[in-house]
Design a protein around this motif. Structure first.
Motif, PDB file in Angstrom:
ATOM      1  N   ILE A   7       0.525  -1.225   0.511  1.00 52.63           N
ATOM      2  CA  ILE A   7       0.179   0.146  -0.146  1.00 52.63           C
ATOM      3  C   ILE A   7       0.660   1.256  -0.074  1.00 52.63           C
ATOM      4  N   ALA A  49      -7.725   7.768   1.309  1.00 49.69           N
ATOM      5  CA  ALA A  49      -6.091   7.072   1.265  1.00 49.69           C
ATOM      6  C   ALA A  49      -5.671   7.721   1.743  1.00 49.69           C
ATOM      7  N   HIS A  55      -1.013  13.791   7.374  1.00 48.11           N
ATOM      8  CA  HIS A  55      -1.324  14.810   6.785  1.00 48.11           C
ATOM      9  C   HIS A  55      -2.718  15.638   6.945  1.00 48.11           C
ATOM     10  N   ASP A  72      -9.963   4.565   4.624  1.00 52.12           N
ATOM     11  CA  ASP A  72      -8.156   4.185   4.267  1.00 52.12           C
ATOM     12  C   ASP A  72      -8.970   2.817   3.864  1.00 52.12           C
ATOM     13  N   PRO A  73      -8.303   1.800   2.805  1.00 54.60           N
ATOM     14  CA  PRO A  73      -8.564   0.773   2.915  1.00 54.60           C
ATOM     15  C   PRO A  73      -8.328  -0.830   3.969  1.00 54.60           C
ATOM     16  N   LEU A  98     -12.447   3.017   3.600  1.00 51.88           N
ATOM     17  CA  LEU A  98     -13.424   3.300   2.213  1.00 51.88           C
ATOM     18  C   LEU A  98     -12.525   3.258   0.605  1.00 51.88           C
ATOM     19  N   ASP A  99     -12.969   2.057   0.131  1.00 52.87           N
ATOM     20  CA  ASP A  99     -11.730   2.007  -1.188  1.00 52.87           C
ATOM     21  C   ASP A  99     -12.715   1.995  -1.911  1.00 52.87           C
ATOM     22  N   THR A 100     -12.189   3.115  -2.878  1.00 57.00           N
ATOM     23  CA  THR A 100     -13.123   3.622  -4.259  1.00 57.00           C
ATOM     24  C   THR A 100     -13.416   2.514  -5.102  1.00 57.00           C
ATOM     25  N   ALA A 118      -4.451  12.407  -2.164  1.00 50.84           N
ATOM     26  CA  ALA A 118      -2.915  11.816  -2.081  1.00 50.84           C
ATOM     27  C   ALA A 118      -2.215  10.838  -2.864  1.00 50.84           C
ATOM     28  N   ASN A 119      -1.233  10.633  -3.259  1.00 51.55           N
ATOM     29  CA  ASN A 119      -1.044   9.926  -3.854  1.00 51.55           C
ATOM     30  C   ASN A 119      -1.596   8.504  -3.761  1.00 51.55           C
ATOM     31  N   MET A 120      -2.699   8.457  -4.312  1.00 54.68           N
ATOM     32  CA  MET A 120      -3.237   7.210  -4.669  1.00 54.68           C
ATOM     33  C   MET A 120      -3.517   6.268  -6.312  1.00 54.68           C
TER      34      MET A 120
HETATM   35  C1  LIG Z   1       1.082   5.753  -1.278  1.00 54.17           C
HETATM   36  S1  LIG Z   1       0.056   5.643   0.001  1.00 54.17           S
HETATM   37  C2  LIG Z   1      -0.648   7.304   0.421  1.00 54.17           C
HETATM   38  C3  LIG Z   1      -1.056   7.839   1.102  1.00 54.17           C
HETATM   39  C4  LIG Z   1      -1.233   9.570   1.831  1.00 54.17           C
HETATM   40  N1  LIG Z   1      -1.880   9.769   1.033  1.00 54.17           N
HETATM   41  C5  LIG Z   1       0.123   9.978   1.839  1.00 54.17           C
HETATM   42  O1  LIG Z   1      -0.021  11.086   0.624  1.00 54.17           O
HETATM   43  O2  LIG Z   1       0.979   9.702   2.033  1.00 54.17           O
HETATM   44  C6  LIG Z   1      -1.395   5.297  -1.039  1.00 54.17           C
HETATM   45  C7  LIG Z   1      -2.727   4.452  -0.091  1.00 54.17           C
HETATM   46  O3  LIG Z   1      -3.742   4.402  -1.047  1.00 54.17           O
HETATM   47  C8  LIG Z   1      -4.562   3.551  -0.506  1.00 54.17           C
HETATM   48  N2  LIG Z   1      -5.335   3.286  -1.355  1.00 54.17           N
HETATM   49  C9  LIG Z   1      -5.175   2.231  -1.897  1.00 54.17           C
HETATM   50  N3  LIG Z   1      -5.841   1.411  -3.229  1.00 54.17           N
HETATM   51  C10 LIG Z   1      -7.280   2.427  -2.606  1.00 54.17           C
HETATM   52  C11 LIG Z   1      -8.203   2.585  -2.966  1.00 54.17           C
HETATM   53  N4  LIG Z   1      -9.146   1.761  -4.137  1.00 54.17           N
HETATM   54  N5  LIG Z   1      -9.066   3.087  -2.231  1.00 54.17           N
HETATM   55  C12 LIG Z   1      -8.768   4.395  -1.470  1.00 54.17           C
HETATM   56  N6  LIG Z   1      -7.496   3.642  -1.080  1.00 54.17           N
HETATM   57  C13 LIG Z   1      -6.894   3.462  -1.507  1.00 54.17           C
HETATM   58  C14 LIG Z   1      -3.649   2.418  -0.221  1.00 54.17           C
HETATM   59  O4  LIG Z   1      -4.082   1.209   1.122  1.00 54.17           O
HETATM   60  C15 LIG Z   1      -2.716   3.689   0.530  1.00 54.17           C
HETATM   61  O5  LIG Z   1      -2.984   4.512   2.254  1.00 54.17           O
END
Ligand SMILES: C[S@@+](CC[C@H](N)C(=O)[O-])C[C@H]1O[C@@H](n2cnc3c(N)ncnc32)[C@H](O)[C@@H]1O
Length: 214
Positions: A7, A49, A55, A72-73, A98-100, A118-120
């Motif tokens: 993740i 996410a 943040h 987050d999932p 929550l999983d999109t 961010a970064n998802m």
């Molecule tokens: C690289 S981390 C980024 C975390 C934070 N937003 C940051 O920028 O520090 C990616 C995150 O996306 C979440 N994620 C992955 N697939 C996702 C989905 N389908 N729906 C929601 N969150 C998801 C992961 O669990 C993880 O916590």
């Protein structure tokens, strides 16, 4: 999200349930400075996410007027978000699963003034971006703001580091990848959002601002 996928792409620190992302530690201040200008007074913010939760905790400290809903999932990430929330005097709410990629993820949620992610979308299949935007259209108030942060491909202007990053992501999972900015803008437009700003951030990241126009 597949159970075998990592993740995140870095080594995180840990103290109790609280996780520390070196990247979030570095980027929370520049991101906070930018997104602060796009969060209305008293906003209820939905973060998708949320990862470690750093943040959200940073923004609650910066903005004592806002309520922040982390999600987050991943259960370990949600536990970390709840640990960081202890610093936030009740303004960072208990994290939600929550999983999109799940249909109707927005159905049970109240409406929000701001959504932040961010970064998802590069560390998830494109379906996660599609689900993110369609759910956001349901849950964001009319006139509300969507803030999207991360790396993007921008045609000939794509930073070489993001091209390398794209190759490395695809070698981990062929469904991942640094997304094309025009494709991202297109799915927001189709869902009724207006693109307001593209802000250049450190390390060749971008903050994109959209408003929900219908
Ligand atoms: C690289 S981390 C980024 C975390 C934070 N937003 C940051 O920028 O520090 C990616 C995150 O996306 C979440 N994620 C992955 N697939 C996702 C989905 N389908 N729906 C929601 N969150 C998801 C992961 O669990 C993880 O916590």
């Amino acid at each position: 999200m597949s159970r075998k996928d990592p993740i995140h792409l870095e080594n995180r620190g840990q103290s109790g349930a609280r996780l520390f992302s070196p990247t979030a530690g570095r980027n929370k201040a520049p991101i906070g400075e930018v997104i602060n200008q796009h969060i209305v007074h008293g906003a209820h913010v939905l973060e998708i996410a949320s990862g470690t939760g750093e943040h959200g905790a940073f923004m609650c400290d910066l903005r004592p007027d806002i309520i922040w809903q982390p999600t987050d999932p991943n259960a370990e990430s949600r536990a970390s978000q709840d640990a960081w929330a202890n610093d936030c005097a009740g303004r960072m709410l208990p994290s939600l699963s929550l999983d999109t990629t799940q249909p109707d993820w927005a159905r049970e949620l109240p409406s929000y003034d701001v959504i932040y992610c961010a970064n998802m979308i590069h560390i998830a299949p494109w379906e996660a971006a599609l689900g993110l935007v369609s759910g956001a259209a349901d849950v964001l108030k009319s006139g509300g703001t969507f803030i999207l942060y991360g790396p993007f491909q921008e045609g000939e202007d794509t930073a070489p580091s993001n091209l390398t990053f794209d190759v490395s992501l695809k070698s981990r999972n062929p469904n991942w990848g640094v997304r094309n900015l025009d494709d991202v803008k297109h799915i927001f437009s189709e869902a009724g959002f207006t693109h307001k700003a593209r802000i250049v951030m450190p390390k060749e990241n971008r903050t994109l601002i959209f408003t929900k126009s219908r």
